[in-house]
Write a protein that holds these residues in place. Sequence first.
Motif, PDB file in Angstrom:
ATOM      1  N   GLN A 191       0.825  -1.198   0.000  1.00 42.98           N
ATOM      2  CA  GLN A 191       0.000   0.000   0.000  1.00 42.98           C
ATOM      3  C   GLN A 191       0.868   1.261   0.000  1.00 42.98           C
ATOM      4  OE1 GLN A 191      -3.353  -0.145   2.694  1.00 42.98           O
ATOM      5  NE2 GLN A 191      -3.444  -2.389   2.583  1.00 42.98           N
ATOM      6  N   ARG A 192       0.718   2.137   0.977  1.00 52.20           N
ATOM      7  CA  ARG A 192       1.346   3.445   0.899  1.00 52.20           C
ATOM      8  C   ARG A 192       2.867   3.370   0.963  1.00 52.20           C
ATOM      9  NH1 ARG A 192      -2.736   6.780   4.970  1.00 52.20           N
ATOM     10  NH2 ARG A 192      -4.662   6.286   3.835  1.00 52.20           N
ATOM     11  N   CYS A 193       3.391   2.447   1.724  1.00 50.77           N
ATOM     12  CA  CYS A 193       4.849   2.337   1.829  1.00 50.77           C
ATOM     13  C   CYS A 193       5.464   2.035   0.466  1.00 50.77           C
ATOM     14  CB  CYS A 193       5.221   1.250   2.823  1.00 50.77           C
ATOM     15  SG  CYS A 193       7.004   0.969   2.970  1.00 50.77           S
ATOM     16  N   GLY A 194       4.884   1.087  -0.257  1.00 50.54           N
ATOM     17  CA  GLY A 194       5.408   0.745  -1.569  1.00 50.54           C
ATOM     18  C   GLY A 194       5.270   1.878  -2.558  1.00 50.54           C
ATOM     19  N   VAL A 195       4.159   2.630  -2.497  1.00 47.40           N
ATOM     20  CA  VAL A 195       3.958   3.750  -3.415  1.00 47.40           C
ATOM     21  C   VAL A 195       5.003   4.829  -3.176  1.00 47.40           C
ATOM     22  CG1 VAL A 195       2.373   5.577  -4.076  1.00 47.40           C
ATOM     23  CG2 VAL A 195       1.499   3.275  -3.658  1.00 47.40           C
ATOM     24  N   VAL A 196       5.254   5.141  -1.904  1.00 50.34           N
ATOM     25  CA  VAL A 196       6.228   6.193  -1.587  1.00 50.34           C
ATOM     26  C   VAL A 196       7.633   5.768  -2.005  1.00 50.34           C
ATOM     27  CG1 VAL A 196       7.300   7.468   0.299  1.00 50.34           C
ATOM     28  CG2 VAL A 196       4.826   7.144   0.270  1.00 50.34           C
ATOM     29  N   LEU A 197       7.982   4.513  -1.737  1.00 50.69           N
ATOM     30  CA  LEU A 197       9.324   4.047  -2.093  1.00 50.69           C
ATOM     31  C   LEU A 197       9.548   4.087  -3.605  1.00 50.69           C
ATOM     32  CD1 LEU A 197       9.845   1.013   0.319  1.00 50.69           C
ATOM     33  CD2 LEU A 197      11.013   3.219   0.374  1.00 50.69           C
ATOM     34  N   ARG A 198       8.556   3.692  -4.359  1.00 47.38           N
ATOM     35  CA  ARG A 198       8.719   3.706  -5.814  1.00 47.38           C
ATOM     36  C   ARG A 198       8.857   5.126  -6.353  1.00 47.38           C
ATOM     37  NH1 ARG A 198       5.275  -0.832  -5.381  1.00 47.38           N
ATOM     38  NH2 ARG A 198       3.407   0.465  -5.515  1.00 47.38           N
ATOM     39  N   GLU A 199       8.159   6.088  -5.719  1.00 52.38           N
ATOM     40  CA  GLU A 199       8.292   7.469  -6.142  1.00 52.38           C
ATOM     41  C   GLU A 199       9.700   8.000  -5.841  1.00 52.38           C
ATOM     42  OE1 GLU A 199       6.281   9.386  -7.833  1.00 52.38           O
ATOM     43  OE2 GLU A 199       4.811   7.755  -8.034  1.00 52.38           O
ATOM     44  N   VAL A 200      10.256   7.596  -4.703  1.00 52.73           N
ATOM     45  CA  VAL A 200      11.612   8.041  -4.354  1.00 52.73           C
ATOM     46  C   VAL A 200      12.651   7.341  -5.223  1.00 52.73           C
ATOM     47  CG1 VAL A 200      13.333   8.120  -2.514  1.00 52.73           C
ATOM     48  CG2 VAL A 200      10.933   8.595  -2.001  1.00 52.73           C
ATOM     49  N   PHE A 201      12.458   6.051  -5.439  1.00 56.12           N
ATOM     50  CA  PHE A 201      13.433   5.285  -6.225  1.00 56.12           C
ATOM     51  C   PHE A 201      13.471   5.729  -7.687  1.00 56.12           C
ATOM     52  CE2 PHE A 201      13.183   1.344  -3.267  1.00 56.12           C
ATOM     53  CZ  PHE A 201      13.914   2.060  -2.319  1.00 56.12           C
ATOM     54  N   ALA A 202      12.420   6.399  -8.138  1.00 52.07           N
ATOM     55  CA  ALA A 202      12.405   6.865  -9.521  1.00 52.07           C
ATOM     56  C   ALA A 202      13.490   7.907  -9.791  1.00 52.07           C
ATOM     57  CB  ALA A 202      11.031   7.431  -9.877  1.00 52.07           C
ATOM     58  N   TRP A 203      14.063   8.496  -8.714  1.00 51.79           N
ATOM     59  CA  TRP A 203      15.121   9.489  -8.877  1.00 51.79           C
ATOM     60  C   TRP A 203      16.514   8.870  -8.835  1.00 51.79           C
ATOM     61  CZ3 TRP A 203      13.997  14.579  -9.873  1.00 51.79           C
ATOM     62  CH2 TRP A 203      12.671  14.959  -9.716  1.00 51.79           C
ATOM     63  N   LEU A 204      16.616   7.582  -8.597  1.00 53.63           N
ATOM     64  CA  LEU A 204      17.917   6.928  -8.456  1.00 53.63           C
ATOM     65  C   LEU A 204      18.420   6.411  -9.794  1.00 53.63           C
ATOM     66  CD1 LEU A 204      17.373   4.819  -5.200  1.00 53.63           C
ATOM     67  CD2 LEU A 204      18.285   7.144  -5.430  1.00 53.63           C
ATOM     68  N   GLU A 205      19.744   6.342  -9.920  1.00 49.10           N
ATOM     69  CA  GLU A 205      20.371   5.724 -11.075  1.00 49.10           C
ATOM     70  C   GLU A 205      20.398   4.207 -10.880  1.00 49.10           C
ATOM     71  OE1 GLU A 205      21.150   7.360 -13.693  1.00 49.10           O
ATOM     72  OE2 GLU A 205      20.655   9.304 -12.839  1.00 49.10           O
TER      73      GLU A 205
END
Length: 526
Positions: free
Chosen positions: A9-23
């Motif tokens: 749920q929310r934890c996975g959504v937030v992590l994916r949004e943050v990880f989208a900025w990583l190389e």
Amino acid sequence: MSVWQSEEQRCGVVLREVFAWLEGRELALAGAACRAWRRAAAAPALWRRLLAAPPGTRTHACALLTQACVITVWVYTQLDSTNIQKDFIDNMNYWHYCRKRVICECARAHAGWRAGPRHRAGAPLLHAALAPGGALLALAAADATLLLWAARAGAWAEAGRADLRARGWATVARSQWATAGRLLLTGSLSLVSDWELLVLHVDDDGGCGAVYSRVRCSAGAAGCWADPAGEAFLSFELHRLGAGIYCTTVWLNAATQETESEYAGVTSPLLRIFNEEGAHLTHALVVQSAEPLSVGEPAAEPAAEPAAEAGGRAAYLRAIAPRAADEARARVLVAGAGCRLGAWPVRAPRPPPLQASAGGGLAERVRRQRERRAAPEPDAPEPDEAAVRAGCTPPARLARLHAPLVGLALQERGRCMWAVSSDGSATCVSVPALQLLARVPGSAGAGDLHYVQPAAAAGLVAWPAGGRAGRVHWVAAAACAGGALAHGAAAVCCVLLRDGVLLVLAGDELYEWRSRATPQLDARGC
């Protein structure tokens, strides 16, 4: 459990949004933090975004690699359902495998390697071979010593050794395992120019047992197992029949004399191979193939470069796909000399039984021997090239490499093999058609290669690339793109382990490299 603690749920959504900025490198490392981060970092959308990286950015350098992985998914969609069922082991879901392939290949390519421990052997190392179960590592040394190392408590330690100098050996050049705990060794002798093949029994704990068989072979000649069970092996004997005319006799030898019958076959000629351009056969492998070969007219002269069209790319991706265990039905000998690779069918499983009465009775054999001594046969004139070719078996398939062959390794999935050339390049050829599928160019300063051992696992390929810096090139199998690793001495051999560990022999040391890529979700088979 809170909705913020739930991975879906929310934890996975937030992590994916943050990880989208990583190389790619940071994303692979983030997946090692915990289970929730691992699930979020495995999202295919995070890896597919590398395709949209603009030129000049860090992700643009790996865009072609990611694109090749996505192309893999498209190619498999063009296969019919029957072939798809053959190509995927344990009836794994088709789309699930393609998704895992994209994630695993991208993670390996972006993460890179980190240096692990180094192990000193005490003598220059020439070759290494990993036992089928992965428990033992056989190291061939230049001082005619065979070292057997075992992985204990996460580190390699010596479990046994055999000194072959007492048997007249000068060096142990190569080693090859069979599934029955037998080790085939190749090395040079001290007082003569010939080499010798030796079958050694190895205990489960690494102890060296009895020597089952010894066979002479030509200097520098190749030898290999004829079957995975280790019941027979092949040896090569070079003959000079005239000025610039050479041929090689391939002998089929029994690996052991432990039999109840005194008439069991020991050795027999399997075929004769004409040495094109006087080049010596130095590399050979017997592989399992689903397509039997038939020997007839000589194979046509092949091209020296792989096909660049889309069909060639599709054939390469199909060759590195998994294969069902029961698909292989025929055995094929692949041998290399100079810039050529040839394939011949191998039908005899072991030497035929001895026929005690084939030469007649004792009195008849004695009479013939006396006649030969009384009237020796005159020396036969040197045959011409046409006569020698007529007595040899032409290859059923041919492949021409870009430069002379110095290393050969079978892909773990058995449908292709990688050939390393003296210029440091690596070429992938299909089995048994020997079609050139892909080629990775070498680097400058790689002209000093003479014999190396590459490694080809399911998703990675590594090979010594020459040079004083001991460069080792590695590529992600689906994309044919990767990087290089440097060592303190010239590298001669690579071994890939299943847990993302690369072993490199350079000088008298065993270098250990570990992939920085974290294990992705359900990444079996990648």
